[in-house]
Each structure stands twice: as C-alpha cells, then as structure tokens.
Motif scaffolding. Structure first.
Motif, mmCIF file in Angstrom:
data_model
loop_
_atom_site.group_PDB
_atom_site.id
_atom_site.type_symbol
_atom_site.label_atom_id
_atom_site.label_comp_id
_atom_site.label_asym_id
_atom_site.label_seq_id
_atom_site.Cartn_x
_atom_site.Cartn_y
_atom_site.Cartn_z
ATOM 1 N N ARG A 3 -2.436 -6.830 1.174
ATOM 2 C CA ARG A 3 -1.050 -6.401 1.411
ATOM 3 C C ARG A 3 -0.387 -5.962 0.105
ATOM 4 O O ARG A 3 0.330 -4.964 0.057
ATOM 5 N N PHE A 4 -0.641 -6.709 -0.961
ATOM 6 C CA PHE A 4 -0.099 -6.367 -2.282
ATOM 7 C C PHE A 4 -0.596 -4.982 -2.720
ATOM 8 O O PHE A 4 0.191 -4.138 -3.158
ATOM 9 N N LEU A 5 -1.897 -4.759 -2.578
ATOM 10 C CA LEU A 5 -2.483 -3.488 -3.021
ATOM 11 C C LEU A 5 -2.085 -2.319 -2.114
ATOM 12 O O LEU A 5 -1.795 -1.228 -2.598
ATOM 13 N N GLU A 6 -2.069 -2.560 -0.804
ATOM 14 C CA GLU A 6 -1.660 -1.490 0.118
ATOM 15 C C GLU A 6 -0.230 -1.022 -0.161
ATOM 16 O O GLU A 6 0.065 0.168 -0.086
ATOM 17 N N ALA A 7 0.643 -1.946 -0.499
ATOM 18 C CA ALA A 7 2.033 -1.602 -0.801
ATOM 19 C C ALA A 7 2.134 -0.710 -2.034
ATOM 20 O O ALA A 7 3.146 -0.041 -2.239
ATOM 21 N N ARG A 8 1.062 -0.671 -2.817
ATOM 22 C CA ARG A 8 1.017 0.150 -4.030
ATOM 23 C C ARG A 8 0.117 1.369 -3.861
ATOM 24 O O ARG A 8 -0.258 2.009 -4.836
ATOM 25 N N GLY A 9 -0.252 1.661 -2.613
ATOM 26 C CA GLY A 9 -0.971 2.890 -2.320
ATOM 27 C C GLY A 9 -2.484 2.814 -2.305
ATOM 28 O O GLY A 9 -3.153 3.845 -2.259
ATOM 29 N N TYR A 10 -3.059 1.606 -2.315
ATOM 30 C CA TYR A 10 -4.513 1.452 -2.297
ATOM 31 C C TYR A 10 -5.011 1.344 -0.859
ATOM 32 O O TYR A 10 -4.308 0.839 0.015
ATOM 33 N N ARG A 11 -6.234 1.819 -0.633
ATOM 34 C CA ARG A 11 -6.864 1.736 0.690
ATOM 35 C C ARG A 11 -7.733 0.479 0.711
ATOM 36 O O ARG A 11 -8.646 0.335 -0.092
ATOM 37 N N ILE A 12 -7.438 -0.401 1.650
ATOM 38 C CA ILE A 12 -8.021 -1.740 1.673
ATOM 39 C C ILE A 12 -8.642 -2.058 3.030
ATOM 40 O O ILE A 12 -8.101 -1.702 4.068
#
Length: 98
Positions: free
Chosen positions: A74-83
């Motif tokens: 969730r932290f990374l997705e909020a910064r534009g990463y595909r997870i």
C-alpha cells in the motif's frame, strides 16, 4: 493491490525468473529460508530504500503471512509502484528456499 497465492507466485517465477521479489521480513526471519531470487528489505526500511525499487517493474512482496507485505504494498502503490502481494506469505510457500 493485486494479490497472488504462493502457488501462483511459484508458477509466475518459473516463467519469469528475472521477476522482482522483495521479502519484507526481518533479517532473522529470512535466515530460516527465503525465495531464491528475493531481496530482503525489512518493512521498517522500505521507505528509506525506496530508491531500490524500479518503477518500470512489477514487484512481488513477501512476508511471513501477507500482512506486512500488504502494508509495504500500500505504501509503495501510493507512490506509483506496481505491486503484487503474496497472500498467505511464507507460511504457505512450498517452493524452493535458500
């Protein structure tokens, strides 16, 4: 966030050996065994090592049960990463470990 079962992740890795796998467990937990190509970045360090994540790639996140990897995802997705979160975590992984 996209999720895969450990069995789906194992099949995915067999056909995509260069896939990015990030294990967010603590270093001591990883010593008990990790997915061979996984890189260990403990959850508490994810925000400080965000530069280690390539935005052009999809990243599979792994932890013991799927909870910490979900938080990191969730932290990374909020910064534009595909997870992709591996639901069930290493508790349900029956593939190879190192």
């Amino acid at each position: 966030m996209k999720e895969m079962t450990p069995q789906e992740v194992q099949a995915y890795l067999e056909s995509n050996p260069e896939a990015s796998v990030i294990d967010v467990r603590e270093t001591a937990e990883v010593r008990a065994g990790k997915i061979p190509q996984a890189v260990n970045i403990p959850l508490g360090l994810v925000e400080f090592r965000i530069q280690d994540f390539d935005k052009s790639k999809e990243h599979i996140l792994v932890c013991r049960s799927g909870k910490r990897s979900g938080m990191a995802g969730r932290f990374l997705e909020a910064r534009g990463y595909r997870i992709i979160n591996m639901a069930g975590g290493m508790l349900e992984w029956d593939g190879p470990t190192v």
